[in-house]
Design a protein around this motif. Structure first.
Motif, mmCIF file in Angstrom:
data_model
loop_
_atom_site.group_PDB
_atom_site.id
_atom_site.type_symbol
_atom_site.label_atom_id
_atom_site.label_comp_id
_atom_site.label_asym_id
_atom_site.label_seq_id
_atom_site.Cartn_x
_atom_site.Cartn_y
_atom_site.Cartn_z
ATOM 1 N N LYS A 117 11.511 -6.318 10.953
ATOM 2 C CA LYS A 117 12.027 -7.240 11.984
ATOM 3 C C LYS A 117 11.963 -8.671 11.484
ATOM 4 C CE LYS A 117 11.413 -8.502 16.850
ATOM 5 N NZ LYS A 117 10.621 -8.259 18.083
ATOM 6 N N GLN A 118 10.892 -9.018 10.792
ATOM 7 C CA GLN A 118 10.733 -10.383 10.311
ATOM 8 C C GLN A 118 11.719 -10.714 9.191
ATOM 9 O OE1 GLN A 118 6.581 -10.227 9.234
ATOM 10 N NE2 GLN A 118 5.901 -11.026 11.214
ATOM 11 N N THR A 119 12.025 -9.736 8.343
ATOM 12 C CA THR A 119 12.914 -9.982 7.203
ATOM 13 C C THR A 119 14.367 -9.650 7.496
ATOM 14 O OG1 THR A 119 12.485 -7.761 6.317
ATOM 15 C CG2 THR A 119 11.056 -9.562 5.555
ATOM 16 N N GLY A 120 14.603 -8.806 8.494
ATOM 17 C CA GLY A 120 15.960 -8.405 8.820
ATOM 18 C C GLY A 120 16.542 -7.376 7.873
ATOM 19 N N VAL A 121 15.693 -6.707 7.071
ATOM 20 C CA VAL A 121 16.171 -5.673 6.142
ATOM 21 C C VAL A 121 15.313 -4.430 6.296
ATOM 22 C CG1 VAL A 121 17.017 -7.374 4.473
ATOM 23 C CG2 VAL A 121 14.701 -6.458 4.237
ATOM 24 N N ALA A 122 15.907 -3.269 5.987
ATOM 25 C CA ALA A 122 15.152 -2.016 5.979
ATOM 26 C C ALA A 122 14.376 -1.924 4.672
ATOM 27 C CB ALA A 122 16.102 -0.833 6.129
ATOM 28 N N VAL A 123 13.100 -1.619 4.747
ATOM 29 C CA VAL A 123 12.279 -1.541 3.533
ATOM 30 C C VAL A 123 11.913 -0.103 3.178
ATOM 31 C CG1 VAL A 123 11.351 -3.861 3.862
ATOM 32 C CG2 VAL A 123 10.117 -1.894 4.822
ATOM 33 N N ALA B 145 0.822 -1.207 0.000
ATOM 34 C CA ALA B 145 0.000 0.000 0.000
ATOM 35 C C ALA B 145 0.862 1.265 0.000
ATOM 36 C CB ALA B 145 -0.942 0.008 1.201
ATOM 37 N N VAL B 146 1.953 1.255 0.765
ATOM 38 C CA VAL B 146 2.853 2.409 0.786
ATOM 39 C C VAL B 146 3.487 2.598 -0.594
ATOM 40 C CG1 VAL B 146 5.002 3.331 1.731
ATOM 41 C CG2 VAL B 146 3.330 2.253 3.252
ATOM 42 N N GLU B 147 3.873 1.495 -1.232
ATOM 43 C CA GLU B 147 4.470 1.602 -2.571
ATOM 44 C C GLU B 147 3.457 2.158 -3.574
ATOM 45 O OE1 GLU B 147 6.445 -1.259 -5.990
ATOM 46 O OE2 GLU B 147 4.639 -1.839 -4.894
ATOM 47 N N LEU C 143 10.636 -6.652 -2.216
ATOM 48 C CA LEU C 143 9.653 -7.287 -1.346
ATOM 49 C C LEU C 143 8.232 -6.872 -1.735
ATOM 50 C CD1 LEU C 143 9.561 -9.192 1.054
ATOM 51 C CD2 LEU C 143 9.715 -7.227 2.575
ATOM 52 N N ALA C 144 8.044 -5.597 -2.109
ATOM 53 C CA ALA C 144 6.727 -5.138 -2.541
ATOM 54 C C ALA C 144 6.299 -5.847 -3.816
ATOM 55 C CB ALA C 144 6.746 -3.626 -2.744
ATOM 56 N N GLY C 145 7.263 -6.122 -4.711
ATOM 57 C CA GLY C 145 6.936 -6.859 -5.933
ATOM 58 C C GLY C 145 6.423 -8.250 -5.624
ATOM 59 N N TYR C 146 7.116 -8.948 -4.704
ATOM 60 C CA TYR C 146 6.623 -10.255 -4.267
ATOM 61 C C TYR C 146 5.251 -10.108 -3.608
ATOM 62 C CZ TYR C 146 11.041 -12.691 -5.112
ATOM 63 O OH TYR C 146 12.140 -13.264 -5.701
ATOM 64 N N GLY C 147 5.086 -9.040 -2.819
ATOM 65 C CA GLY C 147 3.835 -8.830 -2.110
ATOM 66 C C GLY C 147 2.657 -8.660 -3.059
ATOM 67 N N ARG C 148 2.858 -7.901 -4.152
ATOM 68 C CA ARG C 148 1.774 -7.713 -5.117
ATOM 69 C C ARG C 148 1.341 -9.042 -5.715
ATOM 70 N NH1 ARG C 148 5.055 -3.550 -6.707
ATOM 71 N NH2 ARG C 148 5.702 -4.708 -8.570
ATOM 72 N N ARG C 149 2.324 -9.879 -6.035
ATOM 73 C CA ARG C 149 1.983 -11.179 -6.616
ATOM 74 C C ARG C 149 1.242 -12.056 -5.605
ATOM 75 N NH1 ARG C 149 7.087 -10.265 -8.958
ATOM 76 N NH2 ARG C 149 8.207 -11.536 -7.431
ATOM 77 N N ILE C 150 1.696 -12.020 -4.366
ATOM 78 C CA ILE C 150 1.037 -12.827 -3.332
ATOM 79 C C ILE C 150 -0.381 -12.326 -3.085
ATOM 80 C CG2 ILE C 150 1.079 -13.412 -0.867
ATOM 81 C CD1 ILE C 150 4.171 -13.375 -1.084
ATOM 82 N N THR D 280 13.374 1.175 -0.112
ATOM 83 C CA THR D 280 14.747 0.772 -0.399
ATOM 84 C C THR D 280 14.729 -0.254 -1.542
ATOM 85 O OG1 THR D 280 14.686 -1.068 1.165
ATOM 86 C CG2 THR D 280 15.358 1.106 2.018
ATOM 87 N N GLU D 281 15.918 -0.617 -2.003
ATOM 88 C CA GLU D 281 15.992 -1.628 -3.065
ATOM 89 C C GLU D 281 15.368 -2.938 -2.602
ATOM 90 O OE1 GLU D 281 19.361 -3.825 -5.900
ATOM 91 O OE2 GLU D 281 19.952 -2.363 -4.371
#
Length: 309
Positions: free
Chosen positions: A42-48, A12-14, A65-72, A59-60
């Motif tokens: 926290k769950q992924t260990g990366v800054a988004v 949604a933010v993207e 992650l947002a691309g994967y999220g849209r597909r999911i 972030t990159e």
């Protein structure tokens, strides 16, 4: 394990460009969306997300992650719309966006049919121009939109949407009955060069269609009044202060002092269609609403665009 709600917040933010805009669409507070984003980090260990002035950027890793999220999200939506839905019983809420004349001429009668049936489907309606309607469906803010495409002003449809033709609608020039052209069977664009016009606001699709009438003639229409409501256009014509280009779909009965004359060479015609996400193709709610819209269009004897040869 990645939390689906947190992933949805990132998508949604993207799509909407900020935490505040995402919170408005999701119906949460900005702080709640921020908490979901922090949970995802926290769950992924990366800054988004990263700060950009008073806003944020993905972030990159966040973009990936947002691309994967849209597909999911799309796969979950398809699952809910097909395997988990009863095809014989449309139910739940369907959010529909339509331009105002379609609301009057198509959506209103469709709602009447649903109201007198035993369907458990509920429909909420928002009136917006087609460009905004397409974006709302593409971003998941609505499930279905009724849109239009003027022959001179194409409408861009994103790749994640399906577009189906519904019917054709023609626009006439409205003239005061005392106007010199009021007795004509048809008028051509050259006949209208020196007229004073009332139009929808600059940038609206119907305004662009009016401007396109005079393309190639070295002139632009003399627009003195801008108003989004076609009822105002009719009133201006009745008062003999302007002429107007008004579609037939959803047009109220014209007062005695106003006549409608078709414009030819070219005919001013728009294709009315429906758009929905590809993941909703088999949705019982979508198919039921589309079927009712087609029934209304057929009963109003709105022509269907011919198949290309």
């Amino acid at each position: 394990m990645i939390d689906i709600s947190a992933l949805r917040a990132l998508v949604a933010v993207e799509q909407h460009g900020s935490v505040v805009a995402a919170s408005d669409v999701m119906g949460y507070s900005p702080s709640a969306v921020s908490q979901q984003i922090k949970k995802l980090e926290k769950q992924t260990g990366v800054a988004v997300l990263e700060r950009n002035g008073r806003g944020v950027l993905l972030t990159e890793r966040g973009l990936a992650l947002a691309g994967y999220g849209r597909r999911i999200m799309g796969e979950l939506e398809e699952l809910q719309a097909t395997l988990l839905a009863d095809p014989s019983k449309p139910s739940g809420l369907l959010r529909l966006v339509a331009f105002s004349t379609a609301c009057r001429g198509l959506v209103g009668p469709m709602l009447g049919r649903i109201g007198t049936s035993d369907s458990a489907l509920e429909i909420s309606v928002l009136a917006e121009d087609p460009r905004e309607a397409v974006q709302r469906v593409a971003s998941g803010e609505a499930e279905l939109a009724v849109v239009h495409n003027w022959n001179s002003v194409p409408l861009v449809i994103p790749e994640n949407l399906v577009h189906e033709d519904l019917c054709l609608d023609q626009a006439d020039v409205l003239l005061n009955s005392t106007h010199a052209l009021a007795g004509r069977a048809v008028v051509e664009r050259e006949d209208l060069l020196d007229e004073i016009w009332v139009s929808t606001p600059a940038g609206a699709i119907c305004n662009e269609a009016l401007l396109q009438i005079f393309a190639g003639l070295g002139r632009v229409p003399d627009i003195r009044v801008y108003d989004p409501d076609f009822s105002t256009h009719i009133a201006m014509v009745e008062q003999a202060v302007a002429v107007a280009l008004v579609p037939r779909l959803g047009r109220p009965p014209l007062p005695p002092g106003v006549v409608a004359v078709p414009v030819v060479n070219p005919v001013q015609q728009r294709a009315v269609g429906i758009v929905y996400r590809k993941t909703m193709t088999a949705s019982p709610n979508i198919r039921h609403a589309v079927r009712l819209l087609r029934e209304v269009a057929a009963e109003h004897e709105l022509p269907v665009r011919p198949e290309p040869k």
